[in-house]
Design a protein around this motif. Structure first.
Motif, PDB file in Angstrom:
ATOM      1  N   LEU A  65       1.204  -1.643   0.206  1.00 16.40           N
ATOM      2  CA  LEU A  65       0.044  -0.281   0.038  1.00 16.40           C
ATOM      3  C   LEU A  65       1.040   1.097  -0.117  1.00 16.40           C
ATOM      4  O   LEU A  65       1.998   1.241   0.654  1.00 16.40           O
ATOM      5  N   HIS A  66       0.567   2.331  -1.001  1.00 20.38           N
ATOM      6  CA  HIS A  66       1.388   3.689  -1.156  1.00 20.38           C
ATOM      7  C   HIS A  66      -0.011   4.276   0.565  1.00 20.38           C
ATOM      8  O   HIS A  66      -0.719   4.910  -0.359  1.00 20.38           O
ATOM      9  N   LYS A  67       1.094   4.555   1.663  1.00 19.81           N
ATOM     10  CA  LYS A  67       0.089   5.244   2.608  1.00 19.81           C
ATOM     11  C   LYS A  67       0.356   6.838   2.281  1.00 19.81           C
ATOM     12  O   LYS A  67       1.454   7.226   2.295  1.00 19.81           O
ATOM     13  N   PRO A  68      -1.051   7.150   2.134  1.00 20.72           N
ATOM     14  CA  PRO A  68      -1.582   8.576   2.053  1.00 20.72           C
ATOM     15  C   PRO A  68      -0.999   9.287   3.143  1.00 20.72           C
ATOM     16  O   PRO A  68      -0.876   8.959   4.459  1.00 20.72           O
ATOM     17  N   MET A 116       5.452   3.048   1.558  1.00 21.54           N
ATOM     18  CA  MET A 116       5.380   1.722   1.473  1.00 21.54           C
ATOM     19  C   MET A 116       5.252   1.162   3.138  1.00 21.54           C
ATOM     20  O   MET A 116       5.473   1.174   3.664  1.00 21.54           O
ATOM     21  N   LEU A 117       4.309   0.703   2.621  1.00 20.59           N
ATOM     22  CA  LEU A 117       3.956  -0.281   3.864  1.00 20.59           C
ATOM     23  C   LEU A 117       2.730  -1.582   3.319  1.00 20.59           C
ATOM     24  O   LEU A 117       2.188  -1.805   2.035  1.00 20.59           O
ATOM     25  N   LEU A 208       8.935  12.472   5.488  1.00 22.43           N
ATOM     26  CA  LEU A 208       8.414  11.524   5.813  1.00 22.43           C
ATOM     27  C   LEU A 208       7.982  10.471   5.006  1.00 22.43           C
ATOM     28  O   LEU A 208       6.961  10.681   5.216  1.00 22.43           O
ATOM     29  N   HIS A 209       8.982   9.763   4.245  1.00 30.19           N
ATOM     30  CA  HIS A 209       8.639   9.012   3.278  1.00 30.19           C
ATOM     31  C   HIS A 209       9.173   7.957   2.944  1.00 30.19           C
ATOM     32  O   HIS A 209      10.592   7.876   3.619  1.00 30.19           O
ATOM     33  N   ARG A 210       8.773   6.814   3.479  1.00 24.56           N
ATOM     34  CA  ARG A 210       9.118   5.244   3.145  1.00 24.56           C
ATOM     35  C   ARG A 210       9.083   4.705   1.724  1.00 24.56           C
ATOM     36  O   ARG A 210       8.121   4.515   1.548  1.00 24.56           O
ATOM     37  N   SER A 217      11.333  -2.515  -3.377  1.00 27.14           N
ATOM     38  CA  SER A 217      10.997  -0.890  -3.375  1.00 27.14           C
ATOM     39  C   SER A 217       9.335  -0.361  -3.533  1.00 27.14           C
ATOM     40  O   SER A 217       8.295  -1.059  -4.285  1.00 27.14           O
ATOM     41  N   LEU A 218       9.066   0.633  -3.170  1.00 33.53           N
ATOM     42  CA  LEU A 218       7.005   1.113  -3.380  1.00 33.53           C
ATOM     43  C   LEU A 218       7.515   1.186  -4.701  1.00 33.53           C
ATOM     44  O   LEU A 218       8.499   2.275  -6.003  1.00 33.53           O
TER      45      LEU A 218
END
Ligand code: URA
Length: 259
Positions: A65-68, A116-117, A208-210, A217-218
């Motif tokens: 999931l791309h967390k917003p 990224m989750l 902050l972005h994972r 990778s995302l």
């Protein structure tokens, strides 16, 4: 496997509900309505629709999931909506061997963190991916209030002491990526760890972005708020994470595999 059991396993509701969905001809398999709940199908690879919505059978769920920003990772959030509302109901309702229902996030991101989750209903997978002993690197793209300097990067690599543990925590990798940005790889996931580490070196996180977990990778084309199933190659890559040495202490994370 009986069609009603397939629906149940995928999270379409209680057994009675699944039975009714089939009997009322609201389920199609290979384009044909099937109204026999006991009709047998090979579940692996099965594509079907429920009330017109396509679904593909997955014995276990592994998702990215791309967390917003503006979402909490909790099932019972406080001030913000839950990331679980970004998923279709069947993923939230899948029955589980444990007492939990639906997929669970592998670790948490703060409400204002993006990126990224991984989510799954496979307890062993969740444990393996979140355990600090497994050395799965999480890569964070950090934006800071004050300019980044070499001393801060050095301290993040050498280790800083946070307020809840005398044992220092260090970045497995850290590199400056711009005047106000750095890329930090962590092997553990303590509460607010990146924000607290950056504060400990005298700076402050403003965004902050994972971007990566382990070997995955995302995906660049996965937009904020979107999710997708991991394919077999992505799942294999992410499951190998941690058996591969952590990235070199000061270098960038390894190039993402071409997946
Ligand atoms: N570290 C933080 O401070 N916040 C996150 O969301 C993840 C890691």
């Amino acid at each position: 496997m009986q069609l009603q059991d397939i629906l149940f396993s995928q999270g379409f509701g209680h057994r009675r509900v699944c039975l009714g969905l089939v009997q009322q001809a609201r389920v199609t398999v290979n384009g044909q309505a099937v109204d026999d709940p006991f009709a047998q199908f090979e579940p692996e690879g099965l594509q079907f629709t429920v009330e017109g919505k396509p679904w593909s059978y997955h014995a276990k769920a592994y998702l990215v999931l791309h967390k917003p920003a503006g979402y909490e990772c909790s099932q019972k959030p406080g001030a913000w909506p839950s990331i679980y509302t970004l998923l279709p109901a069947p993923l939230r309702q899948r029955p589980n061997k444990t007492n939990t229902t639906g997929v669970q996030a592998v670790g948490r991101l703060d409400q204002d963190t993006t990126g990224m989750l991984l989510l799954s209903d496979d307890g062993a997978f969740i444990h393996r991916m979140s355990s600090p002993k497994k050395h799965v690197g999480k890569v964070y793209e950090v934006t800071t209030a004050d300019p980044v300097d070499g001393r801060q990067v050095r301290k993040l690599l050498e280790g800083v002491v946070l307020d809840d543990d005398p044992k220092p925590v260090r970045g497995a990798a850290c590199e400056q990526t711009g005047e106000h940005t750095l890329r930090l790889t962590l092997l553990e996931g303590k509460y607010h760890q990146v924000k607290r580490m950056i504060a400990a070196v005298g700076n402050r996180v403003t965004a902050l972005h994972r971007s990566r977990i382990g070997n995955l990778s995302l995906p660049a084309d996965l937009l904020p708020g979107q999710w997708r199933w991991l394919d077999a190659a992505q799942l294999a890559a992410v499951q190998e994470s941690g058996t591969i040495a952590a990235p070199a202490a000061s270098g960038p994370p390894p190039a993402p595999p071409a997946r």
